[in-house]
Design an enzyme around this catalytic site. Structure first.
Site, PDB file in Angstrom:
ATOM      1  N   ASP A   2     -31.537 -16.327 -52.155  1.00 13.38           N
ATOM      2  CA  ASP A   2     -32.000 -17.288 -50.922  1.00 13.38           C
ATOM      3  C   ASP A   2     -30.819 -18.400 -50.811  1.00 13.38           C
ATOM      4  O   ASP A   2     -30.271 -18.685 -49.828  1.00 13.38           O
ATOM      5  CB  ASP A   2     -33.325 -17.831 -51.093  1.00 13.38           C
ATOM      6  CG  ASP A   2     -34.427 -16.921 -51.154  1.00 13.38           C
ATOM      7  OD1 ASP A   2     -34.080 -15.591 -51.068  1.00 13.38           O
ATOM      8  OD2 ASP A   2     -35.657 -17.277 -51.514  1.00 13.38           O
TER       9      ASP A   2
ATOM     10  N   GLN B 139     -44.305 -22.165 -47.153  1.00 14.05           N
ATOM     11  CA  GLN B 139     -44.970 -21.195 -47.964  1.00 14.05           C
ATOM     12  C   GLN B 139     -45.251 -19.850 -47.222  1.00 14.05           C
ATOM     13  O   GLN B 139     -46.141 -19.287 -47.062  1.00 14.05           O
ATOM     14  CB  GLN B 139     -46.364 -21.996 -47.971  1.00 14.05           C
ATOM     15  CG  GLN B 139     -46.377 -23.367 -48.730  1.00 14.05           C
ATOM     16  CD  GLN B 139     -45.547 -23.249 -49.738  1.00 14.05           C
ATOM     17  OE1 GLN B 139     -45.415 -22.352 -50.337  1.00 14.05           O
ATOM     18  NE2 GLN B 139     -45.298 -24.611 -50.255  1.00 14.05           N
TER      19      GLN B 139
ATOM     20  N   SER C 163     -37.723 -25.023 -49.099  1.00 18.87           N
ATOM     21  CA  SER C 163     -37.366 -25.693 -50.264  1.00 18.87           C
ATOM     22  C   SER C 163     -35.873 -25.512 -50.223  1.00 18.87           C
ATOM     23  O   SER C 163     -35.209 -26.712 -50.440  1.00 18.87           O
ATOM     24  CB  SER C 163     -38.090 -25.186 -51.479  1.00 18.87           C
ATOM     25  OG  SER C 163     -39.606 -25.655 -51.214  1.00 18.87           O
TER      26      SER C 163
END
Length: 331
Positions: free
Chosen positions: A163, A113, A119
């Site tokens: 990303d 986060q 992720s």
């Protein structure tokens, strides 16, 4: 046969977040942090949970902190979603998979986060393990699309391609997501940059509990889709920062890059709400003489520093506001 694969954290250097708006970006892979996936053949398909996937907590406060940092489900849904998307890709491409099962588990050292793409790293590593296990090669430009679809379609995570591209290509990459290019070939133009051309970079990230980052993008996306002039013009200007930065890296113009990193954040701040916590990261780093912009959606920053004395000052000053400084290992 034990298969082990990895994917690394990433940091957007310039152009972020225009990747979700047909823009241009430059990003680096940050090998200081990574996610690994281990996969081996077994009688049944088994996903092994990690400690962060637990439903047992020491207290109410422990549950609150765990959910704030990791979300409600930990990493297991990422593995499930990636496996599902892999199976759907093979079916769509008429690739017949052998009838064999596996056990799979993940591990990650990427801070959660804080905008370092923890992720998607787990998902990239999962795809790599599945490709190796089944002997399937997904073309490199296509793989980021599948990773993004895994997050967006299966898990409802709002994100862009940047990303996933840098985590699939690694190193340093200049990306052009021009709409005409995307519509013609289904993916952008991705040009690797020699990391040895990069200036002295630092990354600092918040060590306090973060928030899940997907919702940060939602309001701006809606305004952009409506054609709001401020948002459209600002996003085009952010994309232009990456284009200018690409040229500056080639000629190793650190002064221009310093200014472009700062401009990237300043433009972003005109259309996004910046929390006091995130703004303090930027202001503290700039007070040390370094440039500073977000690596992603917030929680971590990246910039140029001049020398070891400035780097040491960054270490000291950012530690005062609960932020850790690292030198990114790119190559």
């Amino acid at each position: 046969m034990l298969i082990e694969t990895r994917a690394y954290a990433r940091a957007g250097l310039l152009g972020n977040p225009s990747d979700g708006f047909f823009g241009k970006t430059i990003a680096i892979s940050v090998r200081n942090f990574g996610a690994s996936v281990t996969l081996y053949r077994s009688p049944e398909l088994h996903i092994e949970p990690q400690p962060q996937d637990t439903n047992v907590f020491r207290s109410l406060h422990h549950l609150r902190d765990a959910v704030s940092t990791l979300g409600y489900h930990g990493g297991v849904p990422l593995l499930k979603a990636a496996i599902k998307k892999f199976a759907e890709y093979c079916e769509a491409e008429q690739i017949r998979l052998p009838n064999k099962n596996f056990s799979i588990r993940y591990n990650t050292s990427i801070p959660r986060q804080v905008g370092l793409s923890g992720s998607s790293a787990i998902i990239v590593a999962t795809f790599r393990a599945l490709m190796q296990f089944y002997g399937i090669e997904i073309p490199q430009p296509i793989l980021p699309n599948l990773v993004l679809a895994t997050e967006a379609e299966e898990l409802g995570i709002t994100a862009g391609l940047q990303d996933r591209v840098i985590q699939c290509y690694e190193g340093c990459v200049y990306m052009d997501f021009d709409q005409a290019i995307m519509e013609r070939q289904g993916y952008g133009e991705y040009e690797p940059i020699d990391p040895r051309l990069l200036p002295k970079l630092y990354i600092a990230y918040n060590t306090d509990l973060g928030k899940q980052s997907g919702r940060v993008h939602n309001d701006v996306k809606g305004r952009w889709l409506k054609g709001e002039p401020l948002v459209v013009e600002t996003m085009n200007a952010i994309a232009n920062v990456a284009r200018e930065g690409h040229e500056a890296i080639q000629r190793q113009d650190t002064e221009a890059l310093h200014e472009l990193v700062n401009r990237n954040f300043n433009l972003r701040a005109t259309i996004y709400n910046i929390s006091d916590r995130n703004r303090s990261l930027i202001e503290t780093a700039r007070a040390c003489g370094a440039s500073a912009s977000f690596t992603g959606s917030g929680g971590s920053i990246i910039g140029l520093y001049r020398d070891d004395a400035m780097l040491n000052r960054l270490f000291v000053e950012l530690r005062k506001i609960n932020a850790r400084v690292i030198k990114p290992y790119v190559v």
